[in-house]
Design a protein around this motif. Structure first.
Motif, PDB file in Angstrom:
ATOM      1  N   LEU B 226      12.309  54.625  43.735  1.00  0.00           N
ATOM      2  CA  LEU B 226      11.241  54.607  42.461  1.00  0.00           C
ATOM      3  C   LEU B 226      10.214  55.601  42.665  1.00  0.00           C
ATOM      4  O   LEU B 226       9.763  56.177  41.752  1.00  0.00           O
ATOM      5  CB  LEU B 226      10.818  53.096  42.124  1.00  0.00           C
ATOM      6  CG  LEU B 226      10.210  52.869  40.986  1.00  0.00           C
ATOM      7  CD1 LEU B 226      10.954  53.258  39.623  1.00  0.00           C
ATOM      8  CD2 LEU B 226       9.761  51.158  40.737  1.00  0.00           C
ATOM      9  N   SER B 227       9.636  55.808  43.905  1.00  0.00           N
ATOM     10  CA  SER B 227       8.580  56.519  43.961  1.00  0.00           C
ATOM     11  C   SER B 227       8.780  57.833  43.637  1.00  0.00           C
ATOM     12  O   SER B 227       8.050  58.735  43.244  1.00  0.00           O
ATOM     13  CB  SER B 227       7.893  56.355  45.458  1.00  0.00           C
ATOM     14  OG  SER B 227       8.776  56.774  46.379  1.00  0.00           O
ATOM     15  N   THR B 229      10.960  59.004  41.312  1.00  0.00           N
ATOM     16  CA  THR B 229      11.042  58.995  39.904  1.00  0.00           C
ATOM     17  C   THR B 229       9.414  58.786  39.318  1.00  0.00           C
ATOM     18  O   THR B 229       9.177  59.726  38.255  1.00  0.00           O
ATOM     19  CB  THR B 229      11.845  57.522  39.347  1.00  0.00           C
ATOM     20  OG1 THR B 229      12.999  57.539  40.129  1.00  0.00           O
ATOM     21  CG2 THR B 229      12.048  57.690  37.746  1.00  0.00           C
ATOM     22  N   ALA B 230       8.735  58.083  39.891  1.00  0.00           N
ATOM     23  CA  ALA B 230       7.522  57.906  39.453  1.00  0.00           C
ATOM     24  C   ALA B 230       6.972  59.169  39.628  1.00  0.00           C
ATOM     25  O   ALA B 230       5.973  59.756  38.616  1.00  0.00           O
ATOM     26  CB  ALA B 230       6.534  56.865  40.079  1.00  0.00           C
ATOM     27  N   ALA B 231       6.873  59.929  40.527  1.00  0.00           N
ATOM     28  CA  ALA B 231       6.258  61.304  40.757  1.00  0.00           C
ATOM     29  C   ALA B 231       6.741  62.098  39.765  1.00  0.00           C
ATOM     30  O   ALA B 231       5.750  63.009  39.150  1.00  0.00           O
ATOM     31  CB  ALA B 231       6.491  61.738  42.256  1.00  0.00           C
ATOM     32  N   ARG B 232       7.993  62.225  39.689  1.00  0.00           N
ATOM     33  CA  ARG B 232       8.626  62.980  38.393  1.00  0.00           C
ATOM     34  C   ARG B 232       8.003  62.617  37.159  1.00  0.00           C
ATOM     35  O   ARG B 232       7.761  63.555  36.386  1.00  0.00           O
ATOM     36  CB  ARG B 232      10.082  62.692  38.407  1.00  0.00           C
ATOM     37  CG  ARG B 232      11.140  64.029  37.996  1.00  0.00           C
ATOM     38  CD  ARG B 232      12.340  63.774  38.288  1.00  0.00           C
ATOM     39  NE  ARG B 232      12.915  63.936  39.548  1.00  0.00           N
ATOM     40  CZ  ARG B 232      13.900  63.307  40.321  1.00  0.00           C
ATOM     41  NH1 ARG B 232      14.377  62.300  39.727  1.00  0.00           N
ATOM     42  NH2 ARG B 232      14.116  63.797  41.432  1.00  0.00           N
ATOM     43  N   ALA B 233       7.642  61.299  36.906  1.00  0.00           N
ATOM     44  CA  ALA B 233       7.232  60.699  35.585  1.00  0.00           C
ATOM     45  C   ALA B 233       5.677  61.648  35.403  1.00  0.00           C
ATOM     46  O   ALA B 233       5.113  61.271  34.450  1.00  0.00           O
ATOM     47  CB  ALA B 233       7.302  59.381  35.366  1.00  0.00           C
ATOM     48  N   ARG B 234       5.387  61.725  36.412  1.00  0.00           N
ATOM     49  CA  ARG B 234       3.745  62.430  36.435  1.00  0.00           C
ATOM     50  C   ARG B 234       3.626  63.933  36.344  1.00  0.00           C
ATOM     51  O   ARG B 234       2.679  64.539  36.297  1.00  0.00           O
ATOM     52  CB  ARG B 234       3.019  62.146  37.779  1.00  0.00           C
ATOM     53  CG  ARG B 234       2.652  60.762  38.226  1.00  0.00           C
ATOM     54  CD  ARG B 234       1.683  60.498  39.236  1.00  0.00           C
ATOM     55  NE  ARG B 234       2.017  60.874  40.646  1.00  0.00           N
ATOM     56  CZ  ARG B 234       2.706  59.774  41.411  1.00  0.00           C
ATOM     57  NH1 ARG B 234       2.807  58.819  40.891  1.00  0.00           N
ATOM     58  NH2 ARG B 234       2.871  60.169  42.839  1.00  0.00           N
ATOM     59  N   GLY B 235       4.982  64.298  36.072  1.00  0.00           N
ATOM     60  CA  GLY B 235       5.128  65.732  35.705  1.00  0.00           C
ATOM     61  C   GLY B 235       4.747  66.841  37.003  1.00  0.00           C
ATOM     62  O   GLY B 235       4.703  67.947  36.750  1.00  0.00           O
ATOM     63  N   ILE B 236       5.195  66.061  38.052  1.00  0.00           N
ATOM     64  CA  ILE B 236       4.961  67.124  39.409  1.00  0.00           C
ATOM     65  C   ILE B 236       6.494  68.082  39.580  1.00  0.00           C
ATOM     66  O   ILE B 236       7.593  67.578  39.171  1.00  0.00           O
ATOM     67  CB  ILE B 236       4.977  66.365  40.580  1.00  0.00           C
ATOM     68  CG1 ILE B 236       3.864  65.271  40.528  1.00  0.00           C
ATOM     69  CG2 ILE B 236       4.780  67.229  41.733  1.00  0.00           C
ATOM     70  CD1 ILE B 236       2.285  65.666  40.130  1.00  0.00           C
ATOM     71  N   PRO B 237       6.231  69.360  39.839  1.00  0.00           N
ATOM     72  CA  PRO B 237       7.182  70.237  39.608  1.00  0.00           C
ATOM     73  C   PRO B 237       8.330  69.717  40.623  1.00  0.00           C
ATOM     74  O   PRO B 237       7.778  69.306  41.770  1.00  0.00           O
ATOM     75  CB  PRO B 237       6.719  71.688  40.082  1.00  0.00           C
ATOM     76  CG  PRO B 237       5.434  71.273  39.784  1.00  0.00           C
ATOM     77  CD  PRO B 237       4.937  69.949  39.839  1.00  0.00           C
ATOM     78  N   LYS B 240       8.350  70.915  44.596  1.00  0.00           N
ATOM     79  CA  LYS B 240       7.142  70.077  45.209  1.00  0.00           C
ATOM     80  C   LYS B 240       7.221  68.635  45.387  1.00  0.00           C
ATOM     81  O   LYS B 240       6.892  68.171  46.736  1.00  0.00           O
ATOM     82  CB  LYS B 240       5.973  70.655  44.262  1.00  0.00           C
ATOM     83  CG  LYS B 240       4.531  70.414  44.992  1.00  0.00           C
ATOM     84  CD  LYS B 240       3.564  70.975  43.895  1.00  0.00           C
ATOM     85  CE  LYS B 240       2.075  70.408  44.249  1.00  0.00           C
ATOM     86  NZ  LYS B 240       1.072  70.512  43.068  1.00  0.00           N
ATOM     87  N   LYS B 244       7.389  66.864  49.061  1.00  0.00           N
ATOM     88  CA  LYS B 244       6.227  66.139  49.309  1.00  0.00           C
ATOM     89  C   LYS B 244       6.699  64.459  49.470  1.00  0.00           C
ATOM     90  O   LYS B 244       6.207  63.868  50.646  1.00  0.00           O
ATOM     91  CB  LYS B 244       5.330  65.793  48.283  1.00  0.00           C
ATOM     92  CG  LYS B 244       4.220  64.976  48.496  1.00  0.00           C
ATOM     93  CD  LYS B 244       3.077  65.199  47.518  1.00  0.00           C
ATOM     94  CE  LYS B 244       1.947  63.994  47.725  1.00  0.00           C
ATOM     95  NZ  LYS B 244       0.819  64.168  46.749  1.00  0.00           N
ATOM     96  N   TYR B 245       7.828  63.879  48.890  1.00  0.00           N
ATOM     97  CA  TYR B 245       8.295  62.533  48.943  1.00  0.00           C
ATOM     98  C   TYR B 245       9.431  62.381  49.857  1.00  0.00           C
ATOM     99  O   TYR B 245       9.215  61.878  50.949  1.00  0.00           O
ATOM    100  CB  TYR B 245       8.274  61.897  47.768  1.00  0.00           C
ATOM    101  CG  TYR B 245       6.797  62.056  47.001  1.00  0.00           C
ATOM    102  CD1 TYR B 245       5.985  61.070  47.369  1.00  0.00           C
ATOM    103  CD2 TYR B 245       6.476  62.798  45.998  1.00  0.00           C
ATOM    104  CE1 TYR B 245       4.654  60.995  46.698  1.00  0.00           C
ATOM    105  CE2 TYR B 245       5.232  62.944  45.307  1.00  0.00           C
ATOM    106  CZ  TYR B 245       4.455  61.840  45.699  1.00  0.00           C
ATOM    107  OH  TYR B 245       2.896  62.065  45.351  1.00  0.00           O
ATOM    108  N   ARG B 248       9.624  64.436  53.397  1.00  0.00           N
ATOM    109  CA  ARG B 248       8.854  64.166  54.270  1.00  0.00           C
ATOM    110  C   ARG B 248       9.510  62.705  55.224  1.00  0.00           C
ATOM    111  O   ARG B 248       9.464  62.696  56.479  1.00  0.00           O
ATOM    112  CB  ARG B 248       7.588  63.805  54.013  1.00  0.00           C
ATOM    113  CG  ARG B 248       6.668  63.365  54.957  1.00  0.00           C
ATOM    114  CD  ARG B 248       5.536  63.151  54.576  1.00  0.00           C
ATOM    115  NE  ARG B 248       4.689  62.169  55.284  1.00  0.00           N
ATOM    116  CZ  ARG B 248       3.269  61.976  55.415  1.00  0.00           C
ATOM    117  NH1 ARG B 248       2.421  62.678  54.662  1.00  0.00           N
ATOM    118  NH2 ARG B 248       2.877  61.002  56.295  1.00  0.00           N
TER     119      ARG B 248
END
Lengths: 358, 330
Positions: B226-227, B229-237, B240, B244-245, B248
């Motif tokens: 989910l984290s 998806t959450a990063a994707r929902a923040r509009g992070i390319p 990237k 990062k998620y 790592r």
């Protein structure tokens, strides 16, 4: 012209290619999202409530297709025409600007929605730096959300510095009611309590000043007292920031507390929609009535808790005619299993899809 | 963090203490001792009649008459205080002299193998996971099963053949003849690297196959979190957020099994070294067993386990640095 209209969804149809075949979890959904208002979407698991909102930011699995006849219209500040995002690629710049920028999201599992290896602050700063720009005055609390961001994008301003973004993060954590925010910003998600994590998640979503917040069952994983606090917080922030909220839940009791308008979904379609009070006090659709009767109440301690009989059919075997006829206690034989009911406006703004109200 | 380091360091010291006892016991286990062997070698065929007394004298000469615990403390004391691993009987010189260069060569092989394994396995596995069910993903799966199935001494022979016939390079050993005795220079270092490639490929072969599967599986797992998806929902390319998620965290199992990899490399090394003619410790270990040259065997065993323990220590620290949930429990 409806000035408060932010998103207008028309005839949304989402299909998935799966190993078992082609399924359509969302079929012909219409709804509007308005500034400062909360739209509640209720339904059982598998009713398509999450998919129909994730389509707004194209946050769907790779095998999902939004049918080209669907229209997802974004009314943006200053733009003469609404932007239909249906044909845009999920990885396009426009969609990424909408994700986080115009539409913030919070999820059911606050622990899982944070990455465990980065601090809470890191994940807020990341969002802030992605969408907000240096010249926009950080946290001008009174400014209308949305407008300042758009302006700064047009002005081509540079990214906000990490230090500035950190200030925004601390400020945002304070606003969602996390004490000692200066310290919390450097902590990892596992160092926060469950309720605090959901507050922090709200801080992440709101740190970029989105005009719409999609809350996908945000209180389901929390215990009741924390649930009440989070609902209260969301109401406060909405009053303060004026954003629209789409609140997804399967809990009719929660919806009654927060929503201005409720849409009840069943098997990928909205079967009933209306203003919250009106809908709860005078529900028309047998399914909505079933859901309302399933809310436990202290007045009915001596009777057994009722439930909607039967199970939601598999999306692979969608019933013909009215989707609900397989479980409906008021089925009209010869009609319901043959014809799909049209949408009827029973009283102004209260719509229902049921043959009982033709 | 400091407390964590101190804790782990104490653990390392305790482990090494027990390992040294075990190694010493192993050294004592073979029937007879070096005195017997020495007498046999020196006097067999010469017609000299060797008596019990003569062997006893040899025993006293080598200090083998003392009780085991005394010899243990002498041995460990020498290592700890003077870095002296004792005498090699067979080579009639100090163990340090015998091991000397071979130690560095072993480390060179070890690290080049590790670097090659991780450089190949991590990026390829991450790519395969992101492009799941693509042609690349499927062919990598086939390749990595091949990697698990093919014995590495066979691979060593094949590579030896290919490199000699196709490239005309002398690949056995670690140096070309002209550099063998020469002092260190850029040319010599390059020559060493060139000779390290084949052993590194052979030893990295199965480890890469294994790590490929591990990283790919972890990455697939992480991609669905989910984290992400959450990063994707923040509009992070996309690229990237993938780095990062999930990427790592996909490295974590690799980092936590560095010690296992070292262990496996050391276990496979003697056979590969034998095939490729590499002067390293594993081969020496086998030789010293045959000669009952116990101090050499002990020193090699101790060094190999020391590196495994140290690499485990490093992997613990690296993991703690990578994952903040760990260091706190230190």
């Amino acid at each position: 012209m409806d000035n408060d209209l932010l998103i207008d969804v028309k005839n949304l149809r989402v299909s998935f290619h799966t190993d078992e075949g082609f399924i359509t979890p969302v079929d012909g959904v219409n709804y509007q999202v308005r500034r400062g208002k909360t739209l509640g979407i209720v339904g059982e698991s598998g009713s398509g409530k999450s998919v129909s909102t994730r389509a707004l930011t194209k946050l769907l699995p790779k095998n999902a297709v939004i049918e080209p006849t669907s229209q997802i219209l974004f009314y943006q500040n200053g733009a003469a025409q609404p932007l239909n995002i249906t044909p845009l690629s999920p990885n396009s710049k426009e969609i990424r600007a909408i994700r986080g920028g115009q539409v913030g999201m919070i999820f059911q599992e606050p622990m899982a929605s944070f990455s465990p290896v980065y601090t809470v602050g890191n994940q807020i700063i990341e969002a802030v730096r992605q969408h907000r720009h240096a010249a926009a005055s950080p946290l001008a609390a009174t400014a209308t959300i949305g407008s300042q961001i758009d302006e700064s994008i047009r002005a081509g301003n540079k990214k906000m510095s990490k230090l500035e973004a950190r200030d925004v993060a601390v400020d945002m954590l304070e606003r969602v009611g996390i004490g000692n925010a200066g310290l919390r910003v450097n902590q990892y998600p596992h160092e926060l309590s469950g309720g605090m994590r959901q507050r922090a998640m709200i801080a992440v979503a709101l740190s970029t000043h989105p005009s719409v917040l999609i809350a996908d069952e945000p209180t389901t994983a929390l215990d009741v007292t924390i649930q009440a606090q989070i609902l209260e917080l969301m109401r406060e922030l909405q009053a303060e920031l004026g954003m629209a909220i789409i609140f997804i839940t399967h809990d009719m009791g929660v919806i009654a507390q927060i929503a201005d308008e409720v849409a009840v979904m069943y098997l990928g379609a909205i079967v009933e929609r209306g203003p919250t009070r009106e809908l709860i006090e005078d529900a028309r659709h047998p399914y909505t009535r079933g859901l309302l009767a399933a809310i436990p109440s202290l007045d009915r301690l001596d009777t057994r808790l009722s439930s909607v009989p039967g199970d939601i059919p598999s999306p692979l075997e969608r019933p013909a005619g009215c989707l609900f006829h397989t479980r409906c206690p008021h089925r009209i034989d010869g009609t319901c299993e043959r014809f799909a009911p049209e949408r009827t406006e029973v009283v102004p703004n209260h719509f229902v899809r049921c043959h009982l109200y033709r | 963090m400091l407390r964590f380091l101190v804790h782990r360091f104490i653990g390392l010291a305790v482990t090494m203490f027990f390992v040294s006892i075990m190694v010493f016991v192993i050294m004592e286990l073979p029937p007879g001792d070096y005195a017997d062997r020495y007498a046999f070698r020196k006097f067999s065929g010469t017609g000299v009649n060797v008596t019990e007394g003569d062997i006893e004298n040899i025993r006293i000469q080598f200090g083998l008459d003392k009780p085991a615990w005394q010899r243990y403390f002498q041995w460990v004391g020498g290592i700890v205080t003077r870095f002296d691993f004792g005498q090699s009987f067979a080579f009639e010189t100090s163990v340090n002299n015998v091991i000397g260069k071979r130690l560095w060569m072993t480390l060179a092989i070890l690290y080049s193998t590790l670097v090659l394994t991780y450089l190949l396995a991590i990026p390829i596995a991450i790519y395969a996971a992101i492009h799941r069910r693509s042609a690349v993903d499927y062919s990598l799966t086939v390749l990595s099963y091949l990697g698990l199935a093919l014995p590495n001494f066979l691979l060593a022979l094949i590579l030896l053949y290919i490199s000699v016939t196709l490239f005309g390079t002398s690949i056995g050993g670690l140096f070309s003849p002209e550099y063998e005795k020469a002092g260190w220079s850029v040319g010599k270092a390059l020559d060493l690297l060139q000779h390290l490639i084949v052993p590194a490929i052979v030893l990295a072969w199965s480890a890469t196959a294994l790590q490929l599967q591990t990283v790919r599986a972890t990455m697939l797992d992480e991609l669905n979190k989910l984290s992400v998806t959450a990063a994707r929902a923040r509009g992070i390319p996309e690229w990237k957020l993938l780095l990062k998620y999930p990427a790592r965290l996909a490295v974590n199992p690799v980092v936590s099994t560095i010690g296992f990899d070292v262990n496996r490399i050391f276990s496979e090394l003697p056979i590969v070294a034998l095939v490729l003619g590499l002067p390293e410790l594993g081969e020496l270990l086998i030789q010293s067993y045959l000669d009952l040259d116990m101090y050499v065997a002990g020193a090699v065993l101790l060094m190999l386990t020391f590196f495994i323990v140290v690499m485990n220590f490093i992997s613990d620290i690296a993991l703690a640095a990578l994952d903040p949930r760990i260091s706190l429990e230190g």
